[in-house]
Design an enzyme around this catalytic site. Structure first.
Site, PDB file in Angstrom:
ATOM      1  CD  GLU A  61      -2.647   1.157   2.644  1.00  0.00           C
ATOM      2  OE1 GLU A  61      -2.387   0.048   3.147  1.00  0.00           O
ATOM      3  OE2 GLU A  61      -3.428   2.030   2.575  1.00  0.00           O
TER       4      GLU A  61
ATOM      5  CG  HIS B  31      -6.756   1.035   0.028  1.00  0.00           C
ATOM      6  ND1 HIS B  31      -5.968   0.738   1.113  1.00  0.00           N
ATOM      7  CD2 HIS B  31      -7.350  -0.332  -0.284  1.00  0.00           C
ATOM      8  CE1 HIS B  31      -5.855  -0.545   1.481  1.00  0.00           C
ATOM      9  NE2 HIS B  31      -6.811  -1.188   0.587  1.00  0.00           N
TER      10      HIS B  31
ATOM     11  CG  HIS C  71      -1.411   5.316   3.627  1.00  0.00           C
ATOM     12  ND1 HIS C  71      -1.399   6.497   4.552  1.00  0.00           N
ATOM     13  CD2 HIS C  71      -2.731   4.863   4.223  1.00  0.00           C
ATOM     14  CE1 HIS C  71      -2.431   6.595   5.190  1.00  0.00           C
ATOM     15  NE2 HIS C  71      -3.313   5.746   4.863  1.00  0.00           N
TER      16      HIS C  71
ATOM     17  CD  GLU D 125      -8.838   2.586   3.027  1.00  0.00           C
ATOM     18  OE1 GLU D 125      -8.299   1.412   3.467  1.00  0.00           O
ATOM     19  OE2 GLU D 125      -8.087   3.366   2.668  1.00  0.00           O
TER      20      GLU D 125
ATOM     21  CG  ASP E 103      -4.948   5.275   0.828  1.00  0.00           C
ATOM     22  OD1 ASP E 103      -5.376   4.386   1.502  1.00  0.00           O
ATOM     23  OD2 ASP E 103      -5.180   6.364   1.005  1.00  0.00           O
TER      24      ASP E 103
END
Lengths: 125, 332
Positions: B145, B267, B147, B303, B177
Protein backbone atom coordinates in the site's frame (compact mmCIF):
# COMPACT_ATOMS: atom_id res chain seq x y z
CA UNK A 1 -14.63 7.52 16.36
CA UNK A 2 -14.56 5.17 19.25
CA UNK A 3 -13.74 7.60 22.05
CA UNK A 4 -17.27 7.64 23.46
CA UNK A 5 -17.27 3.86 23.65
CA UNK A 6 -14.04 3.44 25.65
CA UNK A 7 -16.25 3.10 28.72
CA UNK A 8 -19.31 1.01 27.92
CA UNK A 9 -22.75 2.34 28.78
CA UNK A 10 -23.88 0.46 31.91
CA UNK A 11 -20.19 -0.37 32.33
CA UNK A 12 -19.79 -0.05 36.10
CA UNK A 13 -20.26 -3.41 37.77
CA UNK A 14 -20.21 -4.56 41.36
CA UNK A 15 -18.40 -7.88 41.67
CA UNK A 16 -16.99 -10.19 44.32
CA UNK A 17 -13.55 -8.61 44.46
CA UNK A 18 -14.81 -5.02 44.36
CA UNK A 19 -15.90 -3.19 41.22
CA UNK A 20 -15.17 -3.48 37.52
CA UNK A 21 -15.32 -1.07 34.57
CA UNK A 22 -16.28 -2.50 31.18
CA UNK A 23 -14.09 -0.87 28.50
CA UNK A 24 -13.59 -1.18 24.75
CA UNK A 25 -10.49 -0.98 22.61
CA UNK A 26 -10.32 2.49 21.02
CA UNK A 27 -9.04 1.24 17.67
CA UNK A 28 -10.57 -0.32 14.56
CA UNK A 29 -8.78 -3.66 14.82
CA UNK A 30 -7.65 -6.15 17.43
CA UNK A 31 -4.37 -5.50 19.21
CA UNK A 32 -2.11 -7.57 21.44
CA UNK A 33 -2.07 -6.45 25.07
CA UNK A 34 1.60 -5.53 24.70
CA UNK A 35 0.48 -2.48 22.73
CA UNK A 36 -2.21 -1.39 25.18
CA UNK A 37 -1.78 0.64 28.36
CA UNK A 38 -4.42 1.27 30.98
CA UNK A 39 -3.66 4.81 32.12
CA UNK A 40 -5.39 6.95 34.72
CA UNK A 41 -8.61 5.63 36.18
CA UNK A 42 -10.73 7.89 38.36
CA UNK A 43 -13.90 7.22 40.29
CA UNK A 44 -15.68 10.42 41.35
CA UNK A 45 -12.48 12.31 40.65
CA UNK A 46 -10.37 10.06 42.90
CA UNK A 47 -7.35 8.55 41.20
CA UNK A 48 -7.26 4.75 41.59
CA UNK A 49 -3.83 3.31 42.33
CA UNK A 50 -2.54 1.10 39.47
CA UNK A 51 -1.64 -1.46 42.11
CA UNK A 52 -5.31 -1.73 43.08
CA UNK A 53 -6.30 -2.67 39.54
CA UNK A 54 -6.09 -5.69 37.26
CA UNK A 55 -7.16 -5.95 33.63
CA UNK A 56 -9.15 -8.86 32.24
CA UNK A 57 -9.54 -10.04 28.67
CA UNK A 58 -10.26 -13.55 27.37
CA UNK A 59 -11.18 -14.54 30.96
CA UNK A 60 -7.59 -13.91 32.11
CA UNK A 61 -6.54 -11.22 34.55
CA UNK A 62 -3.26 -9.32 34.51
CA UNK A 63 -1.61 -6.72 36.71
CA UNK A 64 -1.42 -3.51 34.69
CA UNK A 65 2.37 -3.63 34.48
CA UNK A 66 2.20 -7.16 33.03
CA UNK A 67 0.40 -6.05 29.89
CA UNK A 68 3.57 -4.87 28.16
CA UNK A 69 4.88 -8.45 28.07
CA UNK A 70 1.71 -9.99 26.65
CA UNK A 71 2.56 -10.05 22.93
CA UNK A 72 0.49 -13.18 22.37
CA UNK A 73 -2.64 -12.20 24.24
CA UNK A 74 -5.02 -10.55 21.77
CA UNK A 75 -7.81 -8.18 22.64
CA UNK A 76 -10.41 -8.78 19.94
CA UNK A 77 -11.86 -5.49 18.78
CA UNK A 78 -15.45 -6.41 19.60
CA UNK A 79 -14.73 -7.77 23.08
CA UNK A 80 -14.99 -5.84 26.31
CA UNK A 81 -12.05 -5.68 28.67
CA UNK A 82 -12.67 -5.37 32.39
CA UNK A 83 -10.70 -3.10 34.68
CA UNK A 84 -11.08 -4.66 38.11
CA UNK A 85 -10.72 -2.34 41.07
CA UNK A 86 -9.95 -4.48 44.05
CA UNK A 87 -11.85 -3.81 47.27
CA UNK A 88 -13.75 -0.82 45.90
CA UNK A 89 -17.13 -0.97 47.59
CA UNK A 90 -19.99 0.66 45.70
CA UNK A 91 -23.61 0.67 46.64
CA UNK A 92 -25.86 -0.92 44.06
CA UNK A 93 -27.67 1.78 42.06
CA UNK A 94 -25.39 4.60 43.25
CA UNK A 95 -24.21 6.99 40.55
CA UNK A 96 -20.51 7.68 39.92
CA UNK A 97 -18.35 9.66 37.56
CA UNK A 98 -15.97 7.19 35.91
CA UNK A 99 -12.91 8.27 33.90
CA UNK A 100 -10.57 5.96 32.04
CA UNK A 101 -7.54 6.74 29.88
CA UNK A 102 -6.33 4.06 27.47
CA UNK A 103 -3.10 4.32 25.50
CA UNK A 104 -2.43 2.29 22.36
CA UNK A 105 0.60 1.82 20.13
CA UNK A 106 -0.66 0.35 16.83
CA UNK A 107 2.29 -1.93 16.08
CA UNK A 108 2.49 -1.27 12.33
CA UNK A 109 2.87 2.51 12.80
CA UNK A 110 6.28 2.92 14.47
CA UNK A 111 6.34 5.88 16.84
CA UNK A 112 2.58 6.38 16.95
CA UNK A 113 1.06 6.50 20.42
CA UNK A 114 -2.52 7.48 21.03
CA UNK A 115 -4.14 8.35 24.34
CA UNK A 116 -7.91 8.27 24.61
CA UNK A 117 -9.76 9.60 27.62
CA UNK A 118 -13.41 8.90 28.33
CA UNK A 119 -15.63 10.04 31.22
CA UNK A 120 -19.17 8.84 31.93
CA UNK A 121 -21.75 9.05 34.69
CA UNK A 122 -22.66 5.47 35.50
CA UNK A 123 -24.82 3.61 37.97
CA UNK A 124 -23.17 0.77 39.84
CA UNK A 125 -24.96 -2.40 38.72
CA UNK B 1 -20.40 0.01 -17.01
CA UNK B 2 -18.86 -0.05 -20.45
CA UNK B 3 -16.58 2.94 -20.11
CA UNK B 4 -15.03 1.77 -16.85
CA UNK B 5 -13.07 -0.81 -18.92
CA UNK B 6 -11.34 -3.11 -16.44
CA UNK B 7 -11.82 -0.92 -13.39
CA UNK B 8 -14.39 -2.38 -11.02
CA UNK B 9 -15.92 -1.01 -7.86
CA UNK B 10 -15.94 -2.56 -4.43
CA UNK B 11 -15.84 -1.80 -0.75
CA UNK B 12 -13.70 -2.50 2.25
CA UNK B 13 -15.53 -3.39 5.44
CA UNK B 14 -13.18 -0.90 7.14
CA UNK B 15 -15.58 1.79 5.88
CA UNK B 16 -18.16 0.44 8.34
CA UNK B 17 -15.88 0.58 11.37
CA UNK B 18 -18.39 2.77 13.24
CA UNK B 19 -21.25 0.30 12.80
CA UNK B 20 -19.03 -2.69 13.51
CA UNK B 21 -17.27 -1.29 16.55
CA UNK B 22 -20.63 -0.22 18.00
CA UNK B 23 -21.72 -3.88 17.69
CA UNK B 24 -24.61 -2.89 15.44
CA UNK B 25 -23.46 -5.22 12.63
CA UNK B 26 -21.45 -8.42 12.72
CA UNK B 27 -19.02 -9.23 9.91
CA UNK B 28 -21.63 -11.44 8.28
CA UNK B 29 -24.31 -8.75 8.58
CA UNK B 30 -21.97 -6.17 7.06
CA UNK B 31 -21.33 -8.44 4.08
CA UNK B 32 -25.07 -8.95 3.58
CA UNK B 33 -25.63 -5.20 3.81
CA UNK B 34 -22.88 -4.47 1.26
CA UNK B 35 -24.63 -6.87 -1.13
CA UNK B 36 -28.08 -5.45 -0.40
CA UNK B 37 -26.93 -1.89 -1.09
CA UNK B 38 -25.02 -2.91 -4.23
CA UNK B 39 -21.67 -1.74 -2.90
CA UNK B 40 -19.66 -4.58 -4.45
CA UNK B 41 -18.77 -6.54 -6.32
CA UNK B 42 -15.27 -6.33 -4.81
CA UNK B 43 -15.03 -7.01 -1.09
CA UNK B 44 -11.96 -6.16 0.96
CA UNK B 45 -11.56 -7.14 4.59
CA UNK B 46 -9.06 -6.23 7.32
CA UNK B 47 -8.11 -9.57 8.84
CA UNK B 48 -7.39 -8.29 12.33
CA UNK B 49 -10.68 -6.39 12.34
CA UNK B 50 -13.27 -8.78 10.97
CA UNK B 51 -12.08 -12.25 12.01
CA UNK B 52 -11.81 -13.17 15.68
CA UNK B 53 -9.22 -15.93 15.41
CA UNK B 54 -7.24 -14.35 12.56
CA UNK B 55 -4.78 -15.24 11.19
CA UNK B 56 -6.01 -18.70 12.14
CA UNK B 57 -8.82 -19.61 9.78
CA UNK B 58 -10.56 -22.97 10.16
CA UNK B 59 -11.66 -24.97 7.12
CA UNK B 60 -15.29 -24.51 8.05
CA UNK B 61 -14.93 -20.76 8.55
CA UNK B 62 -13.30 -20.40 5.14
CA UNK B 63 -15.97 -22.49 3.42
CA UNK B 64 -18.78 -20.57 5.12
CA UNK B 65 -17.31 -17.21 4.14
CA UNK B 66 -16.75 -18.25 0.54
CA UNK B 67 -20.29 -19.54 0.33
CA UNK B 68 -21.66 -16.33 1.82
CA UNK B 69 -19.75 -14.17 -0.67
CA UNK B 70 -20.77 -16.35 -3.56
CA UNK B 71 -24.44 -16.29 -2.54
CA UNK B 72 -24.20 -12.48 -2.31
CA UNK B 73 -22.43 -12.26 -5.70
CA UNK B 74 -19.49 -10.54 -4.04
CA UNK B 75 -15.87 -11.25 -4.98
CA UNK B 76 -13.05 -11.28 -2.45
CA UNK B 77 -10.74 -8.52 -3.70
CA UNK B 78 -8.07 -7.99 -1.06
CA UNK B 79 -7.22 -9.08 2.46
CA UNK B 80 -5.61 -6.24 4.38
CA UNK B 81 -2.80 -7.79 6.39
CA UNK B 82 -0.65 -6.02 8.96
CA UNK B 83 3.10 -5.63 9.44
CA UNK B 84 3.04 -5.50 13.25
CA UNK B 85 6.76 -4.88 13.69
CA UNK B 86 6.37 -3.24 17.11
CA UNK B 87 4.32 -5.96 18.72
CA UNK B 88 6.79 -6.23 21.60
CA UNK B 89 7.42 -3.26 23.84
CA UNK B 90 11.17 -3.05 23.86
CA UNK B 91 12.25 -4.34 20.46
CA UNK B 92 11.08 -4.64 16.90
CA UNK B 93 10.50 -8.00 15.24
CA UNK B 94 13.44 -9.36 13.26
CA UNK B 95 13.20 -10.02 9.52
CA UNK B 96 12.77 -13.74 10.22
CA UNK B 97 9.98 -13.09 12.71
CA UNK B 98 8.21 -10.70 10.37
CA UNK B 99 8.38 -13.22 7.55
CA UNK B 100 6.68 -15.81 9.75
CA UNK B 101 4.16 -13.22 10.92
CA UNK B 102 3.26 -12.39 7.30
CA UNK B 103 3.23 -16.00 6.10
CA UNK B 104 0.37 -16.89 8.42
CA UNK B 105 -1.64 -13.98 7.04
CA UNK B 106 -0.90 -14.82 3.40
CA UNK B 107 -2.08 -18.39 4.08
CA UNK B 108 -5.25 -16.91 5.55
CA UNK B 109 -5.74 -14.81 2.40
CA UNK B 110 -5.33 -17.88 0.18
CA UNK B 111 -7.64 -19.98 2.29
CA UNK B 112 -10.37 -17.34 2.16
CA UNK B 113 -9.97 -16.85 -1.59
CA UNK B 114 -8.46 -13.36 -1.62
CA UNK B 115 -6.28 -12.81 -4.71
CA UNK B 116 -4.33 -9.94 -3.14
CA UNK B 117 -2.83 -9.32 0.31
CA UNK B 118 -2.38 -5.67 1.23
CA UNK B 119 1.12 -5.21 2.70
CA UNK B 120 2.44 -2.26 4.68
CA UNK B 121 5.65 -0.22 4.66
CA UNK B 122 6.62 -1.44 8.12
CA UNK B 123 7.40 -4.86 6.60
CA UNK B 124 10.40 -3.56 4.65
CA UNK B 125 11.52 -4.76 1.19
CA UNK B 126 13.54 -7.72 2.50
CA UNK B 127 10.55 -9.28 4.24
CA UNK B 128 8.34 -8.83 1.18
CA UNK B 129 11.06 -10.29 -1.05
CA UNK B 130 11.25 -13.40 1.09
CA UNK B 131 7.49 -13.88 0.89
CA UNK B 132 7.46 -14.16 -2.90
CA UNK B 133 7.86 -17.96 -3.14
CA UNK B 134 4.89 -18.51 -0.81
CA UNK B 135 2.81 -15.88 -2.62
CA UNK B 136 3.53 -17.55 -5.96
CA UNK B 137 2.71 -21.00 -4.61
CA UNK B 138 -0.57 -19.83 -3.04
CA UNK B 139 -1.48 -17.50 -5.92
CA UNK B 140 -1.82 -14.43 -3.71
CA UNK B 141 -0.36 -11.16 -4.99
CA UNK B 142 1.50 -8.97 -2.52
CA UNK B 143 0.28 -5.41 -2.82
CA UNK B 144 2.32 -2.81 -0.98
CA UNK B 145 0.00 0.00 0.00
CA UNK B 146 1.41 3.36 -1.04
CA UNK B 147 -0.14 5.47 1.66
CA UNK B 148 0.40 9.12 2.52
CA UNK B 149 2.84 10.68 3.17
CA UNK B 150 4.78 8.52 0.68
CA UNK B 151 4.69 8.84 -3.10
CA UNK B 152 5.69 6.68 -6.07
CA UNK B 153 9.16 8.24 -6.12
CA UNK B 154 9.86 8.67 -2.41
CA UNK B 155 13.01 6.88 -1.19
CA UNK B 156 11.00 4.33 0.78
CA UNK B 157 8.86 3.36 -2.20
CA UNK B 158 11.92 3.38 -4.49
CA UNK B 159 13.56 0.81 -2.21
CA UNK B 160 10.64 -1.54 -2.93
CA UNK B 161 10.62 -0.71 -6.63
CA UNK B 162 14.31 -1.57 -6.90
CA UNK B 163 13.67 -4.91 -5.20
CA UNK B 164 10.69 -5.53 -7.51
CA UNK B 165 12.93 -5.05 -10.57
CA UNK B 166 15.45 -7.57 -9.23
CA UNK B 167 12.89 -10.21 -8.27
CA UNK B 168 10.71 -9.64 -11.34
CA UNK B 169 7.66 -11.52 -10.08
CA UNK B 170 4.10 -10.77 -11.20
CA UNK B 171 3.15 -11.43 -7.58
CA UNK B 172 4.77 -8.17 -6.44
CA UNK B 173 2.63 -5.09 -6.83
CA UNK B 174 1.31 -1.88 -5.36
CA UNK B 175 -1.92 -0.59 -3.88
CA UNK B 176 -2.24 3.17 -4.37
CA UNK B 177 -4.16 4.88 -1.59
CA UNK B 178 -5.85 8.03 -2.83
CA UNK B 179 -5.11 9.82 0.44
CA UNK B 180 -1.62 10.22 -1.04
CA UNK B 181 -3.17 12.22 -3.91
CA UNK B 182 -5.32 14.72 -2.06
CA UNK B 183 -5.79 18.25 -3.35
CA UNK B 184 -6.75 19.70 0.04
CA UNK B 185 -7.39 18.72 3.65
CA UNK B 186 -10.91 17.42 4.32
CA UNK B 187 -13.00 20.24 5.84
CA UNK B 188 -14.68 17.81 8.27
CA UNK B 189 -11.27 16.70 9.56
CA UNK B 190 -10.33 20.33 10.26
CA UNK B 191 -13.73 20.94 11.86
CA UNK B 192 -13.06 17.99 14.15
CA UNK B 193 -9.86 19.55 15.46
CA UNK B 194 -11.58 22.92 15.96
CA UNK B 195 -14.26 21.16 17.96
CA UNK B 196 -11.53 19.49 20.04
CA UNK B 197 -10.35 22.96 20.99
CA UNK B 198 -7.30 23.26 18.74
CA UNK B 199 -6.82 27.03 18.22
CA UNK B 200 -8.06 28.39 14.91
CA UNK B 201 -4.74 30.09 14.20
CA UNK B 202 -2.84 26.80 13.98
CA UNK B 203 -5.61 25.03 12.08
CA UNK B 204 -5.17 27.79 9.48
CA UNK B 205 -1.38 27.41 9.53
CA UNK B 206 -1.69 23.64 9.02
CA UNK B 207 -4.08 24.14 6.13
CA UNK B 208 -1.83 26.68 4.45
CA UNK B 209 1.42 24.77 4.98
CA UNK B 210 -0.21 21.53 3.80
CA UNK B 211 -1.28 23.26 0.59
CA UNK B 212 1.89 25.20 -0.13
CA UNK B 213 4.99 23.63 1.46
CA UNK B 214 7.04 21.45 -0.85
CA UNK B 215 9.36 18.58 -0.04
CA UNK B 216 8.95 15.32 1.83
CA UNK B 217 6.90 14.59 4.93
CA UNK B 218 9.65 15.65 7.32
CA UNK B 219 10.22 18.95 5.56
CA UNK B 220 6.52 19.76 5.38
CA UNK B 221 5.94 18.83 9.01
CA UNK B 222 8.95 20.91 10.16
CA UNK B 223 7.68 23.89 8.24
CA UNK B 224 4.27 23.49 9.88
CA UNK B 225 5.87 23.25 13.35
CA UNK B 226 8.03 26.31 12.69
CA UNK B 227 5.10 28.44 11.60
CA UNK B 228 2.72 27.09 14.25
CA UNK B 229 5.20 27.88 17.04
CA UNK B 230 5.34 31.48 15.84
CA UNK B 231 1.68 31.77 16.86
CA UNK B 232 2.56 30.92 20.46
CA UNK B 233 0.20 27.94 20.50
CA UNK B 234 0.76 25.11 22.99
CA UNK B 235 3.03 22.27 21.80
CA UNK B 236 0.36 19.68 22.60
CA UNK B 237 -2.14 21.44 20.33
CA UNK B 238 0.44 21.87 17.58
CA UNK B 239 1.19 18.14 17.61
CA UNK B 240 -2.47 17.15 17.42
CA UNK B 241 -2.45 18.29 13.79
CA UNK B 242 0.62 16.24 12.80
CA UNK B 243 -1.66 13.46 11.61
CA UNK B 244 -3.04 15.67 8.85
CA UNK B 245 0.39 15.57 7.24
CA UNK B 246 0.72 11.80 7.75
CA UNK B 247 -2.74 10.83 6.53
CA UNK B 248 -2.95 13.03 3.46
CA UNK B 249 -0.35 14.14 0.93
CA UNK B 250 -0.57 15.74 -2.46
CA UNK B 251 1.10 13.67 -5.13
CA UNK B 252 -0.23 14.58 -8.58
CA UNK B 253 -2.85 12.08 -9.81
CA UNK B 254 -0.87 11.47 -13.02
CA UNK B 255 2.20 10.37 -11.00
CA UNK B 256 0.56 6.97 -10.45
CA UNK B 257 1.05 6.21 -14.18
CA UNK B 258 4.69 5.44 -13.42
CA UNK B 259 3.74 2.27 -11.52
CA UNK B 260 0.43 1.49 -13.23
CA UNK B 261 1.45 -1.93 -14.63
CA UNK B 262 2.27 -3.00 -11.06
CA UNK B 263 -1.00 -1.84 -9.50
CA UNK B 264 -2.88 -4.87 -8.15
CA UNK B 265 -5.61 -3.14 -6.15
CA UNK B 266 -6.65 0.41 -5.25
CA UNK B 267 -7.78 2.07 -2.05
CA UNK B 268 -10.37 4.67 -2.96
CA UNK B 269 -9.84 6.70 0.18
CA UNK B 270 -12.45 9.36 0.81
CA UNK B 271 -13.79 11.58 3.57
CA UNK B 272 -16.75 13.71 2.52
CA UNK B 273 -18.61 15.22 -0.40
CA UNK B 274 -19.36 18.77 -1.45
CA UNK B 275 -22.83 19.93 -2.49
CA UNK B 276 -22.33 18.55 -5.99
CA UNK B 277 -21.43 15.11 -4.71
CA UNK B 278 -17.71 15.46 -5.43
CA UNK B 279 -15.12 14.38 -2.89
CA UNK B 280 -14.17 17.59 -1.11
CA UNK B 281 -10.46 16.87 -0.72
CA UNK B 282 -9.58 14.21 -3.31
CA UNK B 283 -10.17 14.74 -7.01
CA UNK B 284 -11.84 11.59 -8.25
CA UNK B 285 -12.58 13.33 -11.56
CA UNK B 286 -8.82 13.38 -12.15
CA UNK B 287 -7.82 10.16 -10.43
CA UNK B 288 -10.27 7.63 -11.85
CA UNK B 289 -9.50 8.40 -15.53
CA UNK B 290 -5.77 8.10 -14.76
CA UNK B 291 -6.34 4.52 -13.63
CA UNK B 292 -8.97 3.56 -16.18
CA UNK B 293 -7.09 5.04 -19.13
CA UNK B 294 -3.78 3.86 -17.73
CA UNK B 295 -4.98 0.29 -18.22
CA UNK B 296 -5.57 -0.69 -14.62
CA UNK B 297 -7.77 -3.75 -14.44
CA UNK B 298 -8.96 -4.58 -10.98
CA UNK B 299 -10.93 -3.39 -8.02
CA UNK B 300 -11.06 -0.07 -6.27
CA UNK B 301 -12.24 -0.41 -2.67
CA UNK B 302 -14.30 2.48 -1.34
CA UNK B 303 -12.41 3.26 1.85
CA UNK B 304 -14.14 5.81 4.06
CA UNK B 305 -11.85 7.23 6.70
CA UNK B 306 -14.37 9.53 8.35
CA UNK B 307 -14.46 6.79 10.99
CA UNK B 308 -11.28 8.36 12.40
CA UNK B 309 -13.12 11.43 13.62
CA UNK B 310 -16.89 11.17 13.17
CA UNK B 311 -19.69 8.82 14.16
CA UNK B 312 -21.37 9.29 10.79
CA UNK B 313 -22.95 6.44 8.87
CA UNK B 314 -20.54 4.42 6.75
CA UNK B 315 -23.22 2.98 4.46
CA UNK B 316 -24.39 6.41 3.34
CA UNK B 317 -20.80 7.49 2.79
CA UNK B 318 -19.97 4.48 0.60
CA UNK B 319 -23.23 4.82 -1.36
CA UNK B 320 -22.33 8.43 -2.16
CA UNK B 321 -18.82 7.33 -3.12
CA UNK B 322 -20.08 4.63 -5.47
CA UNK B 323 -22.47 7.12 -7.06
CA UNK B 324 -19.59 9.53 -7.65
CA UNK B 325 -17.33 6.84 -9.13
CA UNK B 326 -20.11 5.58 -11.42
CA UNK B 327 -20.85 9.09 -12.60
CA UNK B 328 -17.21 9.76 -13.47
CA UNK B 329 -16.67 6.40 -15.14
CA UNK B 330 -19.83 6.76 -17.20
CA UNK B 331 -18.41 9.83 -18.91
CA UNK B 332 -17.03 9.11 -22.32
Amino acid sequence: MMVSRVISDSGLKICESGAAIDIRLPWYRSLPLSTVEIGEVRIDGQLVSPLAMTFEVNNKRYALDQLADKCDEWWYVLDSGLIHIINLKLERGSQHEVSVTVGIRPPYIPGFYRLTECTKQLNAE
Amino acid sequence: MKSSRGLRLGTTLFSFTNEFHARQYSTEQLILKVAELGLGPGLEIVGFQSFRDYPEISDKFAEDLKELLSSCKLEPSCLAINADINIGKDRTLTVDELVVYHEAQIRAAAKLGFPVARCQFAAGPEVIRRLVPLAERLNVKLGLEIHAPEAVDSPLVLSYREMYVKVNSPYLGFIPDFGASAKALPPSFLAHFRKEGVPEKIVCVAEEVWATAEGNFGARLSEYHRRARQTGAAEADIHKLNMLFAMLSKQKPSAWIEIMPQVVHVHGKFYEFDKDGNEAAISYAELLPVFRDGGYKGFISSEWEGTAFTDDNGFEAVQAHHALCRRILARA
